[in-house]
Design a protein around this motif. Structure first.
Motif, short mmCIF file in Angstrom:
data_model
loop_
_atom_site.label_atom_id
_atom_site.label_comp_id
_atom_site.label_asym_id
_atom_site.label_seq_id
_atom_site.Cartn_x
_atom_site.Cartn_y
_atom_site.Cartn_z
N PRO A 171 -42.24 -63.72 4.79
CA PRO A 171 -40.94 -63.54 4.14
C PRO A 171 -40.81 -64.47 2.95
N VAL A 172 -39.91 -64.15 2.06
CA VAL A 172 -39.68 -64.94 0.85
C VAL A 172 -38.20 -65.26 0.75
N ALA A 173 -37.88 -66.48 0.46
CA ALA A 173 -36.48 -66.87 0.32
C ALA A 173 -35.96 -66.43 -1.05
N ALA A 174 -35.62 -65.17 -1.16
CA ALA A 174 -35.07 -64.66 -2.42
C ALA A 174 -33.73 -65.34 -2.70
N PRO A 175 -33.45 -65.63 -3.96
CA PRO A 175 -32.20 -66.35 -4.29
C PRO A 175 -30.97 -65.47 -4.14
N ALA A 176 -29.84 -66.12 -3.96
CA ALA A 176 -28.57 -65.40 -3.96
C ALA A 176 -28.35 -64.80 -5.33
N ALA A 177 -27.75 -63.63 -5.38
CA ALA A 177 -27.53 -62.95 -6.64
C ALA A 177 -26.48 -63.67 -7.48
N LYS A 178 -26.73 -63.73 -8.78
CA LYS A 178 -25.75 -64.29 -9.70
C LYS A 178 -24.67 -63.27 -10.03
N ARG A 179 -25.05 -62.01 -10.05
CA ARG A 179 -24.11 -60.94 -10.33
C ARG A 179 -23.70 -60.34 -8.98
N LEU A 180 -22.51 -60.68 -8.51
CA LEU A 180 -22.03 -60.22 -7.22
C LEU A 180 -21.46 -58.81 -7.31
N SER A 181 -21.64 -58.07 -6.23
CA SER A 181 -21.11 -56.72 -6.18
C SER A 181 -19.59 -56.75 -6.06
N LYS A 182 -18.93 -55.82 -6.72
CA LYS A 182 -17.47 -55.75 -6.71
C LYS A 182 -16.98 -54.46 -6.08
N GLU A 183 -17.75 -53.91 -5.17
CA GLU A 183 -17.36 -52.66 -4.54
C GLU A 183 -16.11 -52.84 -3.69
N ARG A 184 -15.26 -51.86 -3.72
CA ARG A 184 -14.03 -51.87 -2.94
C ARG A 184 -13.79 -50.48 -2.37
N GLY A 185 -12.89 -50.40 -1.41
CA GLY A 185 -12.42 -49.09 -0.99
C GLY A 185 -13.17 -48.43 0.15
N PRO A 222 -18.51 -53.07 2.54
CA PRO A 222 -18.65 -54.13 1.54
C PRO A 222 -17.72 -55.32 1.77
N ALA A 223 -16.73 -55.17 2.66
CA ALA A 223 -15.88 -56.30 3.00
C ALA A 223 -16.59 -57.25 3.96
N VAL A 224 -17.68 -56.77 4.56
CA VAL A 224 -18.45 -57.58 5.50
C VAL A 224 -19.78 -58.01 4.89
N ILE A 225 -20.47 -57.09 4.26
CA ILE A 225 -21.77 -57.37 3.63
C ILE A 225 -21.80 -56.68 2.26
N ARG A 226 -22.01 -57.45 1.23
CA ARG A 226 -22.01 -56.90 -0.13
C ARG A 226 -23.37 -56.27 -0.46
N TYR A 227 -23.35 -55.40 -1.47
CA TYR A 227 -24.58 -54.74 -1.90
C TYR A 227 -25.59 -55.76 -2.42
N ASP A 228 -25.14 -56.76 -3.16
CA ASP A 228 -26.10 -57.77 -3.65
C ASP A 228 -26.74 -58.54 -2.50
N GLN A 229 -26.03 -58.71 -1.40
CA GLN A 229 -26.60 -59.38 -0.24
C GLN A 229 -27.62 -58.49 0.47
N LEU A 230 -27.37 -57.19 0.46
CA LEU A 230 -28.35 -56.26 1.00
C LEU A 230 -29.63 -56.30 0.18
N LEU A 231 -29.49 -56.40 -1.14
CA LEU A 231 -30.66 -56.52 -2.00
C LEU A 231 -31.45 -57.79 -1.68
#
Length: 226
Positions: free
Chosen positions: A29-43, A105-114
């Motif tokens: 596994p590789v410790a990929a960094p947290a995304a700088k551009r966070l997902s803003k999905e809603r709804g 997306p209120a629990v897990i964002r798309y950038d976190q899935l990436l």
């Protein structure tokens, strides 16, 4: 909403100790960094498609992520007539083995899935293969299902390339969303149904263990079912 997002971000923190604990995995596994551009999905619930080699392992990992409500193995792209395991695995079609997930997306964002995808699911430096599986149908690809996902995916890929985490170039592609055909029933929840399968033990179980060790805050012990 903000509180839950903050908790999710904290849950994705990676420790050096955790990385060392899973270094024995079939594919490190590789410790990929947290995304700088966070997902803003809603709804409400969203869908996303990921291709990362054999769909058994991709489905198994995302099935254990809190906030993911469904994970379906299938074939992305190509034609419906050719969307069968026999044909796709032969390499004669344009499909990719992929997994369509539904998530909150209120629990897990798309950038976190990436981040999870690049940390424990797929090696982004392997072209048209993953581990022992070779062919364009085993390519690693991100399939954005919305303009927001596309923007986040492009930003994160650029961030990873600039970070120089891997020794070889990143070849994971962003692909245009096409038809998704669910795979045959025997391929759904394959790891759950076949926990002692030799392939699962060698290649996929280590990925789930890595998810638990690296991201315990978003790991769920339960296994999603059809």
């Amino acid at each position: 909403m903000r509180m839950r997002a903050a908790l999710a971000a904290a849950a994705l923190a990676v420790t050096a100790t955790a990385c060392q604990q899973v270094a024995h995995a079939a594919e490190d596994p590789v410790a990929a960094p947290a995304a700088k551009r966070l997902s803003k999905e809603r709804g409400g619930l969203k869908t996303a498609v990921f291709a990362g080699g054999c769909f058994w392992g991709v489905e198994a990992v995302f099935s254990h992520v809190k906030g993911v409500t469904a994970a379906v193995s299938g074939y992305h792209g190509g034609t419906e007539r050719q969307a069968s395991y026999k044909l796709v695995s032969s390499g004669v079609t344009d499909h990719a083995e992929a997994v369509r997930i539904t998530y909150d997306p209120a629990v897990i964002r798309y950038d976190q899935l990436l981040r999870i995808f690049f940390s424990v699911v797929a090696d982004p430096t392997q072209l048209n293969r993953q581990g022992p599986d070779v062919g364009a149908h085993y390519r690693s690809a991100i399939v954005p299902m919305s303009a927001e996902q596309n923007a986040v995916a492009k930003a994160y890929l650029a961030q990873l390339k600039a970070a120089g985490i891997w020794d070889r170039p990143i070849v994971t592609r962003i692909e245009r969303a096409q038809a998704f055909y669910p795979a045959e029933g025997e391929h759904q929840n394959f790891m759950l149904k076949n926990p002692r399968n030799a392939y699962i033990l060698r290649w996929d179980a280590p990925k789930v263990k890595a998810l638990k060790a690296m991201y315990p805050g978003v790991y769920s012990a339960r296994f999603l079912r059809d």
